[in-house]
Write an enzyme that holds these catalytic residues in place. Structure first.
Site, mmCIF file in Angstrom:
data_model
loop_
_atom_site.group_PDB
_atom_site.id
_atom_site.type_symbol
_atom_site.label_atom_id
_atom_site.label_comp_id
_atom_site.label_asym_id
_atom_site.label_seq_id
_atom_site.Cartn_x
_atom_site.Cartn_y
_atom_site.Cartn_z
ATOM 1 N N ASP A 172 29.726 -2.526 36.543
ATOM 2 C CA ASP A 172 30.165 -2.066 37.859
ATOM 3 C C ASP A 172 29.143 -1.131 38.516
ATOM 4 O OD1 ASP A 172 31.988 -1.612 39.985
ATOM 5 O OD2 ASP A 172 32.748 0.194 38.987
ATOM 6 N N ASN A 190 28.635 1.381 26.196
ATOM 7 C CA ASN A 190 29.776 1.664 27.060
ATOM 8 C C ASN A 190 30.707 0.459 27.107
ATOM 9 O OD1 ASN A 190 31.129 3.300 29.312
ATOM 10 N ND2 ASN A 190 30.813 1.322 30.311
ATOM 11 N N GLU A 191 31.951 0.693 26.746
ATOM 12 C CA GLU A 191 33.016 -0.299 26.881
ATOM 13 C C GLU A 191 32.679 -1.679 26.346
ATOM 14 O OE1 GLU A 191 34.657 -0.232 30.853
ATOM 15 O OE2 GLU A 191 35.659 1.659 30.423
ATOM 16 N N ASN A 196 37.523 5.843 27.774
ATOM 17 C CA ASN A 196 37.600 5.639 29.222
ATOM 18 C C ASN A 196 39.011 5.140 29.520
ATOM 19 O OD1 ASN A 196 34.898 6.179 29.190
ATOM 20 N ND2 ASN A 196 34.225 4.136 29.838
ATOM 21 N N TYR A 212 42.350 4.710 32.361
ATOM 22 C CA TYR A 212 42.706 4.655 33.781
ATOM 23 C C TYR A 212 44.219 4.499 33.976
ATOM 24 C CZ TYR A 212 37.753 4.575 34.838
ATOM 25 O OH TYR A 212 36.432 4.921 34.963
ATOM 26 N N TYR A 226 44.136 1.692 37.102
ATOM 27 C CA TYR A 226 44.201 0.247 36.824
ATOM 28 C C TYR A 226 45.528 -0.133 36.173
ATOM 29 C CZ TYR A 226 39.234 0.085 37.927
ATOM 30 O OH TYR A 226 38.023 0.180 38.569
ATOM 31 N N GLU A 279 35.708 8.875 30.725
ATOM 32 C CA GLU A 279 35.978 8.389 32.089
ATOM 33 C C GLU A 279 37.469 8.487 32.348
ATOM 34 O OE1 GLU A 279 34.616 4.429 33.211
ATOM 35 O OE2 GLU A 279 32.629 4.801 32.350
ATOM 36 N N TRP A 324 35.337 10.266 35.980
ATOM 37 C CA TRP A 324 34.584 9.179 36.617
ATOM 38 C C TRP A 324 34.865 9.212 38.089
ATOM 39 C CZ3 TRP A 324 30.699 6.649 34.716
ATOM 40 C CH2 TRP A 324 30.199 5.532 35.400
ATOM 41 N N LYS A 367 35.198 6.277 43.278
ATOM 42 C CA LYS A 367 35.861 7.237 42.389
ATOM 43 C C LYS A 367 35.138 8.574 42.337
ATOM 44 C CE LYS A 367 38.130 3.802 39.512
ATOM 45 N NZ LYS A 367 37.327 2.617 39.889
HETATM 46 C C1 GCB Z 1 34.736 1.652 33.745
HETATM 47 C C2 GCB Z 1 33.273 1.499 33.626
HETATM 48 C C3 GCB Z 1 32.541 2.024 34.847
HETATM 49 C C4 GCB Z 1 33.277 1.611 36.100
HETATM 50 C C5 GCB Z 1 34.674 2.218 36.064
HETATM 51 C C6 GCB Z 1 35.518 1.815 37.285
HETATM 52 O O1 GCB Z 1 35.477 1.618 32.811
HETATM 53 O O2 GCB Z 1 32.746 2.095 32.469
HETATM 54 O O3 GCB Z 1 31.241 1.513 34.840
HETATM 55 O O4 GCB Z 1 32.614 1.977 37.266
HETATM 56 O O5 GCB Z 1 35.337 1.764 34.932
HETATM 57 O O6 GCB Z 1 35.516 2.544 38.249
HETATM 58 O O7 GCB Z 1 36.129 0.763 37.241
#
Ligand code: GCB
Length: 596
Positions: free
Chosen positions: A163, A411-412, A466, A468, A472, A505, A550, A569
């Site tokens: 992303d 990462n992820e 990370n 959300y 999400y 994040e 993040w 974000k």
């Molecule tokens: C994540 C990623 C990051 C994205 C973020 C998002 O998990 O590590 O690169 O920008 O989510 O905002 O979706």
């Protein structure tokens, strides 16, 4: 590899500035024996993408060319002359006066080549062919495809498996530096500190090329006063009453390394270093024996016009904004940042989680959160070789930095999918073996890789998540999100009671200036409510050692229905104007001590 600096024995010639530029349409071969057939120019260091007004150039996927003429002063011609790229994104073939002199793949680490044998009197022509192509063998990972147009021309396409916008070009300084013929090649510094006795034993291993009668190391304090001196390629220096490098209170010593021959100092290099101890113990992350709490950010190298190119004014501003907020750290998401930024963090006492460019290790990421394609991740991706290379190059580059306290290997990745452990175990072993300072290692865990599903967390020293919830997942429902956040954090703590846990994040897209009386998603009110909810849960978890949100600032991404001119974000806009939540977070962080 040493960072290029001027010393009593070394000169640095900076090739930054205006270079010729062209994209390669792959219609006719480019003759490197001739000057590039173009009148276009770009500035270096910077991404090429946002310097053009042509959409076609900006979005170009494939090969592209840079060229610059330079002349080397006669006085320097008997020195060893080294051409060094801070990085070239993502792959580079380098020609001097029409001859290929070096090649490097991987867009975020330096490389260099001796050029004496290729130089001519008068102007020299340096030509670089670059590629911004990414596929299943590269890091970062890209979804690569190609087709032919009606004229039979190959049209290449990279769909980022991550992303952020696939900026490319010569992002970091290009220099020619000199050394004498006998020279200091590398310096490895390992401080061991006895905290109770306030004493450090610092080990130096110096790699030299050529014949020196003596290699001398002098340690200087911040006033430039000599603290101690020793001789030998492998030597220890004791420092009594040592001044520690502390987060936000950095103290840097300088190791002046001299190569001596016939009683004369032939080569000199000065490497600064900090003395500090990093350990993970009983669910805590200790810096200098005290439990450290990470407050800060995931970031990007991303600014207007420069794109991913080095922008030192923004680096300084970003660190000033962090300090004002009471933050103490960031992660170099999702690739190694410039050496200039690492040096600045050493000096400013900013704690860094240093990440490789291993992002996108998730087959079908972005359009398939259901994870159907993810099942084939570890058979489809062929990134092992690239991954080993970036670990080697990152640790080699950053090994002496006091600011680096933790390596992030990826990462992820799809760490919940069969094959993940087999993929990662040798990479963790490699990083641990290569790091002379034996720092802790982690990878950053994706939201599907919950405590039950994840297959790799036994490998890490710190659980870095990370998450959300409320963005999400449970979008707009912060009370349900709060329950899920708490539930999962408690599960991690129960499963790994000795491992510290942190968030690397969490965030919510927020359009600056968008308000809602109902605190709807995308509004500045929702962003603040989201962070308040997360803070509340963090404070309940005893092994929770840090919050890196993040993102520091809005940043450019590829197009997508979830992205409005990029990822929003940021708690700052891309211009670094604060969104409303900055007040809340500044207040919170200024009231949480760095230790405790
Ligand atoms: C994540 C990623 C990051 C994205 C973020 C998002 O998990 O590590 O690169 O920008 O989510 O905002 O979706």
């Amino acid at each position: 590899m040493l960072y290029p600096i001027a010393t009593e024995s070394r000169v640095v010639v900076n090739l930054s500035g205006i270079w010729k530029f062209m994209t390669d349409k792959e219609v006719e071969p480019i003759e490197v024996s001739q000057p590039l057939p173009t009148n276009e120019v770009v500035a270096v260091p910077a991404s090429f993408n946002d310097q053009t007004v042509s959409k076609e150039t900006r979005m170009h996927s494939g090969y592209f060319w840079y060229e610059k003429e330079f002349t080397i002063a006669k006085a320097l011609r008997n020195e060893r002359l080294v051409l060094r790229f801070g990085s070239a994104t993502h792959e580079a073939w380098v020609y001097l006066n029409g001859k290929e002199i070096t090649y490097h793949k991987g867009g975020f680490t330096p490389f260099e080549v001796e050029i004496n044998n290729y130089l001519v009197d008068g102007p020299n022509r340096l030509t670089v062919r670059l590629s911004n192509l990414l596929d299943y063998t590269t890091l970062p990972v890209g979804n690569y495809s190609e087709e032919k147009d009606e004229n039979g021309r190959i049209i290449r396409k990279v769909d980022e498996n991550f992303d952020f916008f696939n900026y490319a070009g010569l992002h970091r300084p290009v220099n020619i530096y000199t050394t004498p013929r006998d020279y200091i090649e590398d310096i490895v510094i390992v401080p061991n500190v006895d905290l109770a006795a306030k004493k450090a034993d610092v080990h130096f291993s110096i790699k030299t090329a050529g014949a020196f009668d003596e290699v001398r190391v002098t340690v200087l304090d911040e006033e430039g006063k000599q603290v101690a001196q020793a001789s030998g390629n492998d030597t220890n220096i004791s420092i009594d009453n040592v001044q520690l490098w502390q987060p936000l209170n950095a103290y840097l010593y300088t190791a002046k390394v001299e190569g001596v021959k016939g009683g004369e100092t032939v080569d000199v290099y000065e490497e600064s270093f900090g003395v500090r101890k990093v350990e993970v113990s009983s669910g805590k992350f200790l810096i200098n024996g005290e439990p450290f709490y990470f407050k800060g950010f995931g970031k990007h190298e991303d600014t207007f016009v420069q794109g991913r190119g080095l922008n030192e004014a923004y680096n300084v501003l970003d660190i000033n904004l962090m300090k004002q907020m009471g933050a103490n750290s960031f992660r170099t998401s999702h690739y190694p940042y410039s050496e200039e930024m690492m040096r600045l963090c050493d000096r400013e006492g900013i704690v860094v989680i240093d990440e490789t460019p291993a992002v996108g290790l998730f087959h079908g990421f972005g359009f398939d959160l259901s994870g159907k394609n993810a099942n084939s991740t570890w058979s489809v991706l062929k990134t092992t070789e690239a991954h080993e290379q970036v670990i080697r190059e990152l640790i080699d580059r950053d090994k002496n930095h006091a600011c680096v306290v933790l390596w992030s290997i990826a990462n992820e990745p799809a760490s919940h999918i069969e094959g993940a452990h087999e993929y990662f175990e040798p990479l963790f072993n490699l990083a641990r073996q290569l790091d002379p300072q034996k720092r802790p290692c982690t990878f950053v865990n994706i939201l599907m890789a919950t405590p039950n599903a994840d297959k790799c967390s036994d490998l890490v020293d710190v659980i870095a998540l990370n998450r959300y919830y409320g963005w999400y997942l449970q979008t707009g429902d912060l009370s349900k999100a709060e329950e899920e956040t708490r539930k999962e954090l408690l599960e991690w703590q129960e499963k790994y009671p000795d491992k510290p846990i942190m968030y690397t994040e969490y965030g919510a897209d927020t359009v600056a200036g968008f308000h809602s009386a109902y605190g709807e998603p995308f509004s500045e009110e929702y962003q603040e409510d989201y962070y308040r909810m997360n803070s509340k849960v963090f404070d309940e978890i005893s092994n929770f050692v840090g919050e890196q949100l993040w993102n520091f600032a809005d940043f450019q991404t590829k197009f997508g229905i979830q992205r409005v001119q990029g990822n929003k974000k940021g708690i700052f806009t891309r211009e670094r104007e604060p969104k409303m939540v900055v007040r809340y977070l500044s207040n919170r962080w200024n009231n949480i001590p760095n230790f405790g």
